[in-house]
Design a protein around this motif. Structure first.
Motif, PDB file in Angstrom:
ATOM      1  N   VAL A 512       0.398  -1.169   0.126  1.00 25.77           N
ATOM      2  CA  VAL A 512       0.137  -0.338  -0.511  1.00 25.77           C
ATOM      3  C   VAL A 512       0.453   1.292  -0.015  1.00 25.77           C
ATOM      4  N   VAL A 513       0.467   2.330  -1.486  1.00 26.62           N
ATOM      5  CA  VAL A 513       1.496   3.560  -0.888  1.00 26.62           C
ATOM      6  C   VAL A 513       0.526   4.430  -0.539  1.00 26.62           C
ATOM      7  N   ILE A 514       0.949   5.969   0.182  1.00 25.42           N
ATOM      8  CA  ILE A 514       0.093   6.799   0.496  1.00 25.42           C
ATOM      9  C   ILE A 514       1.294   7.987   0.501  1.00 25.42           C
ATOM     10  N   GLY A 515       0.636   8.726   0.458  1.00 19.76           N
ATOM     11  CA  GLY A 515       1.298   9.791   0.655  1.00 19.76           C
ATOM     12  C   GLY A 515       1.437  11.050   2.159  1.00 19.76           C
ATOM     13  N   ALA A 516       1.555  11.827   2.586  1.00 21.87           N
ATOM     14  CA  ALA A 516       1.222  12.744   3.940  1.00 21.87           C
ATOM     15  C   ALA A 516       1.737  14.336   3.036  1.00 21.87           C
ATOM     16  N   SER A 517       0.873  15.505   3.347  1.00 21.80           N
ATOM     17  CA  SER A 517       0.863  16.565   3.848  1.00 21.80           C
ATOM     18  C   SER A 517       0.854  17.110   4.716  1.00 21.80           C
ATOM     19  N   ILE A 518       1.929  18.114   5.420  1.00 20.78           N
ATOM     20  CA  ILE A 518       1.747  18.903   6.640  1.00 20.78           C
ATOM     21  C   ILE A 518       2.342  20.710   6.671  1.00 20.78           C
ATOM     22  N   GLY A 519       0.960  20.764   7.320  1.00 25.74           N
ATOM     23  CA  GLY A 519       0.755  22.503   7.511  1.00 25.74           C
ATOM     24  C   GLY A 519       1.489  22.353   8.828  1.00 25.74           C
ATOM     25  N   ILE A 520       2.103  23.800   9.110  1.00 26.47           N
ATOM     26  CA  ILE A 520       3.338  24.153  10.571  1.00 26.47           C
ATOM     27  C   ILE A 520       3.155  25.451  10.846  1.00 26.47           C
ATOM     28  N   ALA A 521       2.993  25.503  11.914  1.00 26.64           N
ATOM     29  CA  ALA A 521       3.200  27.515  12.382  1.00 26.64           C
ATOM     30  C   ALA A 521       3.421  26.827  13.801  1.00 26.64           C
ATOM     31  N   LEU A 522       4.141  28.357  13.851  1.00 26.43           N
ATOM     32  CA  LEU A 522       5.027  28.609  15.073  1.00 26.43           C
ATOM     33  C   LEU A 522       4.885  29.360  15.665  1.00 26.43           C
ATOM     34  N   SER A 523       5.465  29.292  17.437  1.00 27.28           N
ATOM     35  CA  SER A 523       4.731  30.447  18.027  1.00 27.28           C
ATOM     36  C   SER A 523       5.898  31.747  18.484  1.00 27.28           C
ATOM     37  N   PRO A 524       5.758  31.852  19.065  1.00 24.33           N
ATOM     38  CA  PRO A 524       5.135  33.038  18.740  1.00 24.33           C
ATOM     39  C   PRO A 524       4.273  34.142  18.124  1.00 24.33           C
ATOM     40  N   GLY A 525       5.015  33.951  16.665  1.00 23.95           N
ATOM     41  CA  GLY A 525       5.041  35.018  15.727  1.00 23.95           C
ATOM     42  C   GLY A 525       3.161  34.269  15.243  1.00 23.95           C
ATOM     43  N   ASP A 526       3.188  32.627  15.135  1.00 28.70           N
ATOM     44  CA  ASP A 526       1.628  32.149  14.328  1.00 28.70           C
ATOM     45  C   ASP A 526       1.154  32.419  15.224  1.00 28.70           C
ATOM     46  N   GLY A 527       1.170  32.621  16.688  1.00 30.01           N
ATOM     47  CA  GLY A 527       0.131  32.335  17.489  1.00 30.01           C
ATOM     48  C   GLY A 527       0.419  31.972  18.953  1.00 30.01           C
ATOM     49  N   THR A 528      -0.656  32.780  19.514  1.00 32.67           N
ATOM     50  CA  THR A 528       0.475  32.235  21.131  1.00 32.67           C
ATOM     51  C   THR A 528      -0.626  31.876  22.054  1.00 32.67           C
ATOM     52  N   THR A 529      -1.370  31.655  21.594  1.00 33.56           N
ATOM     53  CA  THR A 529      -2.442  29.871  21.999  1.00 33.56           C
ATOM     54  C   THR A 529      -2.792  28.587  21.102  1.00 33.56           C
ATOM     55  N   SER A 530      -3.180  27.930  22.322  1.00 33.37           N
ATOM     56  CA  SER A 530      -3.276  26.481  21.257  1.00 33.37           C
ATOM     57  C   SER A 530      -4.439  26.900  20.518  1.00 33.37           C
ATOM     58  N   GLU A 531      -5.004  27.506  20.415  1.00 35.22           N
ATOM     59  CA  GLU A 531      -6.181  27.736  19.637  1.00 35.22           C
ATOM     60  C   GLU A 531      -6.073  27.739  18.124  1.00 35.22           C
ATOM     61  N   GLU A 532      -4.946  29.389  18.284  1.00 36.01           N
ATOM     62  CA  GLU A 532      -4.625  29.560  17.005  1.00 36.01           C
ATOM     63  C   GLU A 532      -4.003  28.962  16.467  1.00 36.01           C
ATOM     64  N   LEU A 533      -2.732  28.178  17.285  1.00 33.70           N
ATOM     65  CA  LEU A 533      -1.932  27.347  16.495  1.00 33.70           C
ATOM     66  C   LEU A 533      -2.090  26.559  15.804  1.00 33.70           C
ATOM     67  N   MET A 534      -3.161  26.100  16.554  1.00 31.74           N
ATOM     68  CA  MET A 534      -3.755  24.844  15.391  1.00 31.74           C
ATOM     69  C   MET A 534      -4.865  25.001  14.646  1.00 31.74           C
ATOM     70  N   ARG A 535      -5.405  26.553  14.939  1.00 30.28           N
ATOM     71  CA  ARG A 535      -5.989  26.963  13.545  1.00 30.28           C
ATOM     72  C   ARG A 535      -5.270  27.399  12.537  1.00 30.28           C
TER      73      ARG A 535
END
Length: 823
Positions: A512-535
Motif C-alpha cells: 500500500v502506498v500513500i503520501g502525507a501533507s503537512i501544515g506548520i505554524a510556529l509560536s509566537p509569530g503564528d499565534g500564542t494560544t493553542s487555538e491560534e496555532l492549531m487553526r
C-alpha cells in the motif's frame, strides 16, 4: 382604673368561658374605620372578677411597661409594683407576657398564648390573652388576661415516673458493730416495678435479704455492700433467663441511688454484631483507640491480608501502613471522631509485602470494655487499575494508542506556558494522509485501520522526548515540537516525516502506498494560544493539499486573510438570503433550426449592497459548504416557475440543481410544490445537473432522477464531455438533453479536435434522440460550425447575456421580429 377583687384563681373551664367574653367585648368596642378599640371601651367597667386576672401593659415605642396589675397577677408575678418595665419581672413571666403582647401588636387582634412557669420544681401552665387597645392619652395599652390552665405537677417526679429506666433508693442496714449487711427499698418509680416485674406494694420497704427479685441475688448485694464501704460508684450487669439488666450505683452516705436499665436489646445487637463481624465477607477489625493495637479481626481480614489471626492480634494498625504514609495515616487517625469514612484511598501492606489500595469505614465502639474503632475495608486495587485504564483511554486514541485531541491540546497549552518566559518557539504540525480514502474504498475499512496503526508506529518512532504526536481523528495527525525549534528545523523534520510516511506499507502481502501533507505554524509569530496555532497550522495544511499534496507549507498571513474573507462571505451569504439580496437572471436558449427562443436558463445572481454583483463562481461553492444551497435552491425553483408562467406557453425554463440538494431527499417534493404553487406545466421545466452528482450515492440519486422524470420534467446534463465517465452516465439515465461545454465551443474555428468532439456529441445525441445544446456561443463562425455539425440548440453572448426578468419580454419580441423577417 381597673377594679380589683380578691380571687383565688379560676378553673380551666371558667377560664375558657372568660376568653370568649373578653374577645366579644374587644370586637364590640371596635369602631368603624379604627384599627384598635379604645382602652376605656374595653377595660373600664363591667369587668368584675376578671379584673384581678388582668395586667395592663403600656407600649412606648419599643419598650413595654407594667401599668396596672390585678391581685391574682401580683401573686403570679410575686411582685405588686406598678409603672415598672416588663424586664423587671421574673424572666419566665416577662417572656410570656412580652411574646403575647408582641403578637397582639403585630396583628392588631386579640392573641391567645400559653406559658409554662417552673417554681421550686413545680410546673404550672397558664393561658394568656393579650387585647391591644388605643389610649386617648397616647400610645398603645395591652390588657392581658392570665389564668392557670391545668393542675400543677412536680417536674422531678414527672421525669422519674415517666422514664423507662428504674430509679430507686436503698437505705443501708448495719449490724451491732456498725457493718452494713442489708438494704431496704425506701423509694422507687414505676420503671422499677416494670423492670423487676413486681407491684409497687411488693417493693416499697422490702429488704433485699428477704429475696423475691433480681436485686436480692447474693452477687448483687455483695456489689452494693462494696459501694457503701468505698463510697464510690459501680456499674455492673445481671442476667436472667430472658433479660439482661444493667445497674448503676452511687452512694450518698448510707443511702444508695440505684438506676436499672434493660440492655437486653443491646446484648442481642452485640450478639448480632459478632455474627455479622465474624462471618462478613468484607475484611473487618477492631483496634484499640488508645494503643492502636488490633483487638479482633474477622476471617475475611485474615484471608485477605495473609496474616494469621495470632499475628494480627500482636500487631498495631501502623504495621499494615507503608512506611512513607505513616505520618499522614497518623494525622488522619488523630482527627477522626465517632464515625469516619476515608475520603481518599489508602495503601495497605499484605503479609507477602504486596500493596493494595483501600477505602476504610469506621465507627467508635465499646469492645469488651475497651474504647475502640470498628473498621470495614474495601479493596479498590482492581477498581483503581480500571479507573486508570479509563483515564488513559479518555486521553488516547483507541485504534492507534496515540494521544487524542484532548490530551494534545492540554500538552500544547503546557508547552506554550513553558516557552513563554524565554520567548521560545513551539511548532505545531498538522499531518494529513494523501490517498488514504483510496485505501478504504479499495480494500475496506479494516485494511484502513491497520494502515493507520502502522502510520502511528512510524510517527511514534520519530517523535520523542518532550515532543508529542497525536491522532486527531480519521487520517489526521498532529505533532508538537516543543524544544525551541527554528523554521529550518521544523521544515527539515516535516520533510523527513513526509518521506517516512510515504514509504510503502506491507499489509498481508499487499503493498500500500500513500503520501502525507503537512501544515506548520510556529509560536509566537503564528499565534500564542493553542487555538491560534492549531487553526493556522490547519490553514497551512489546506494550502499544502491545494498544492497537490506530498509537501509541507508554513502558515502565512495571507492564508488568514483568505480565511477571513471566506468567513465574511459565509456571514454575508446568510444575511443576504434573509434580506432577499438574490435575484434571477435569464439567458435565452435558441433553437437553431427555427431561429427562435425555445427557453431560458435561470441563473442566480447576488447583488451585494456594498460590493455590487458577486460572481456565482465565488459564492455557490461557499453556499454548498455551509448548507445554504438547499433553501436557496428551493427559492430559485419557486421563483423561476412563477416567472415562467408570465411567458408564452411554448417557452421552457431551465433550473440548475446542486448535488447537495439531492442529499436532503425531499427534492421531488420541492419540485412538486414549486410546480403546484406556480401552476407551471412540468413539461415546461428543465432541470440541469452535472456529472459530479454520480460520484456519490449513485443509486439513491438515480432513483430521485427517475421520480422527477415521471413528473414530466426534462433532465439535462450540463458541461457534457469534461468528465471521465460522461458516456457511462448516458447508459445510467435517459437524459432529455446534453449541453456541450463552452470549452469545446470556444476554439471550434481554430482546433480540429474541438470540431471532432462537437461532431461526436451531436451525432451521439441524434442516435439517442437527445437534444444537444452548445454553451458559450459568441461568434457567427461558431454558430455556423454548430449548425453544420447538427447541434440543436445554442446559448451565449452572441444572442444575449443573462438578463433580469423585466427584460425577458423584450428579448422575446426581438426574436419574434427576426423570425418574421426571416419568413
Amino acid at each position: 382604673m381597673i377594679a380589683a377583687k380578691k380571687t383565688s384563681g379560676k378553673s380551666s373551664t371558667e377560664m375558657f368561658d372568660d376568653v370568649p367574653v373578653l374577645r366579644r367585648k374587644w370586637h364590640a368596642a371596635l369602631r368603624p374605620g379604627e384599627s384598635l378599640p379604645r382602652y376605656e371601651d374595653v377595660m373600664l367597667g363591667s369587668l368584675g372578677k376578671l379584673a384581678d386576672h388582668i395586667v395592663l401593659l403600656k407600649h412606648n415605642e419599643t419598650v413595654l411597661e407594667v401599668s396596672r396589675t390585678g391581685r391574682y397577677i401580683q401573686k403570679w408575678l410575686e411582685d405588686d409594683r406598678w409603672d415598672i418595665p416588663l424586664s423587671a419581672l421574673p424572666p419566665d413571666c416577662a417572656t410570656a407576657l412580652g411574646e403575647a403582647a408582641a403578637c397582639a401588636l403585630a396583628t392588631s387582634r386579640p392573641y391567645l398564648a400559653a406559658a409554662h412557669c417552673v417554681r421550686d420544681g413545680v410546673v404550672q401552665t397558664y393561658d394568656i390573652l393579650a387585647l391591644p387597645t388605643f389610649s386617648r392619652w397616647g400610645g398603645t395599652l395591652i390588657g392581658t388576661y392570665v389564668n392557670e390552665r391545668a393542675p400543677k405537677y412536680n417536674l422531678l417526679d414527672a421525669i422519674f415516673s415517666t422514664t423507662d429506666e428504674g430509679v430507686l433508693s436503698l437505705a443501708t442496714i448495719r449490724d451491732l458493730s456498725g457493718q452494713p449487711f442489708d438494704f431496704q427499698i425506701v423509694h422507687h418509680n414505676q420503671g422499677t416495678s416494670r423492670l423487676l416485674k413486681l407491684p409497687s406494694s411488693g417493693l416499697l420497704w422490702h429488704r433485699l435479704s428477704a429475696g423475691g427479685n433480681l436485686l436480692c441475688l447474693p452477687e448483687v448485694i455483695e456489689r452494693l455492700l462494696a459501694v457503701v464501704n468505698s463510697g464510690d460508684r459501680d456499674q455492673f450487669e445481671i442476667d436472667s433467663d430472658d433479660r439482661n439488666l444493667r445497674l448503676g450505683v452511687t452512694a450518698f452516705g448510707d443511702i444508695l441511688s440505684l438506676t436499672i436499665s434493660d440492655v437486653t436489646a443491646l446484648k442481642r445487637r452485640e450478639a448480632s454484631f459478632r455474627l455479622l463481624f465474624d462471618n462478613n465477607p468484607m475484611p473487618m477489625w477492631v483496634f484499640d483507640a488508645e494503643t492502636t493495637g488490633f483487638l479482633s479481626v474477622n476471617d475475611a481480614a485474615v484471608q485477605h491480608y495473609g496474616y494469621s489471626r495470632a499475628t494480627f492480634l500482636r500487631m498495631k494498625i501502623r504495621d499494615i501502613w507503608p512506611e512513607d504514609e505513616w505520618v499522614i495515616h497518623t494525622e488522619a487517625l488523630q482527627q477522626i471522631g465517632d464515625a469516619f469514612y476515608s475520603g481518599r484511598h489508602w495503601r495497605h501492606l499484605k503479609a507477602d509485602g504486596s500493596e493494595i489500595q483501600v477505602l476504610t469505614y469506621g465507627r467508635r465502639v465499646s469492645f469488651e470494655g475497651r474504647d475502640g474503632y470498628l473498621v470495614a475495608v474495601v479493596d479498590i486495587t482492581e477498581r483503581r487499575k480500571a479507573e486508570a485504564r479509563i483515564a488513559y483511554m479518555a486521553h488516547h486514541d483507541g485504534l492507534t494508542n496515540l494521544p487524542n485531541r484532548e490530551l494534545y491540546q492540554d500538552r500544547l497549552k503546557q508547552a506554550l506556558e513553558q516557552a513563554e518566559p524565554g520567548n521560545k518557539r513551539v511548532a505545531v504540525l498538522c499531518v494529513d494522509l494523501d490517498l488514504f480514502k483510496n485505501v478504504n474504498d479499495s480494500f475496506g475499512h479494516p485494511m484502513g485501520d491497520r494502515l493507520l496503526k502502522q502510520v502511528a508506529d512510524r510517527l511514534r518512532s520519530e517523535v520523542r522526548g518532550s515532543n508529542l504526536v497525536a491522532r486527531l481523528g480519521g487520517d489526521e495527525f498532529a505533532v508538537i515540537l516543543a524544544s525551541d525549534v527554528s523554521p529550518k528545523q521544523a521544515s527539515g523534520f516535516a520533510t523527513r516525516l513526509i518521506q517516512i510516511l510515504s514509504a510503502g506499507y506491507d499489509i498481508d502481502g499487499i503493498e500500500v502506498v500513500i503520501g502525507a501533507s503537512i501544515g506548520i505554524a510556529l509560536s509566537p509569530g503564528d499565534g500564542t494560544t493553542s487555538e491560534e496555532l492549531m487553526r493556522n497550522a490547519d490553514m497551512a495544511l489546506y494550502r499544502a493539499k491545494s498544492d497537490g499534496g506530498g509537501v509541507h507549507r508554513f502558515f502565512e498571513r495571507e492564508m488568514d486573510r483568505q480565511a477571513q474573507r471566506r468567513r465574511d462571505m459565509e456571514f454575508d451569504l446568510r444575511r443576504a438570503f434573509a434580506n432577499g439580496e438574490f435575484e434571477l437572471h435569464y439567458q435565452p436558449l435558441v433553437d437553431i433550426a427555427a431561429d427562435r427562443i425555445s427557453g431560458f436558463e435561470s441563473l442566480l445572481r447576488w447583488r451585494h449592497p456594498e460590493k455590487g454583483m458577486i460572481s456565482p463562481a465565488e459564492f455557490i461553492p461557499v453556499a454548498e459548504d455551509i448548507g445554504l444551497i438547499t433553501p436557496l435552491g428551493e427559492w430559485v425553483l419557486r421563483e423561476a416557475c412563477n416567472e415562467a408562467m408570465k411567458w408564452p406557453s411554448g417557452i421552457k425554463v431551465a433550473v440548475n440543481l446542486s448535488p447537495v440538494q439531492f442529499r436532503s431527499r425531499n427534492l421531488v417534493q420541492v419540485v412538486i410544490s414549486a410546480l403546484a404553487n406556480s401552476g407551471l406545466s412540468p413539461r415546461r421545466l428543465e432541470l440541469e445537473i452535472t456529472e459530479s452528482l454520480f460520484l456519490a450515492e449513485t443509486e439513491a440519486n438515480l432513483a430521485i432522477l427517475h421520480q422527477l422524470r415521471e413528473l414530466g420534467v426534462s433532465i439535462s446534463m450540463d458541461d457534457f464531455g469534461t468528465g471521465y465517465s460522461s458516456l457511462s452516465y448516458l447508459r445510467s439515465f435517459p437524459f432529455d438533453k446534453i449541453k456541450i461545454d463552452r470549452s469545446f465551443v470556444k476554439d471550434l474555428a481554430e482546433r480540429s479536435d474541438c470540431v471532432a468532439i462537437v461532431r461526436a456529441i451531436s451525432g451521439l445525441g441524434r442516435s439517442l434522440n437527445i437534444t444537444t445544446t452548445a454553451e458559450g456561443v459568441e461568434t457567427i463562425d461558431q454558430l455556423d460550425w454548430l449548425r453544420a455539425e447538427g447541434c440543436n440548440e445554442v446559448q451565449g453572448f452572441l444572442f444575449s447575456a443573462a438578463k433580469p426578468a423585466a427584460e425577458v419580454e423584450a428579448l422575446l419580441c426581438k426574436f419574434g421580429e427576426r423570425a418574421s423577417q426571416a419568413a
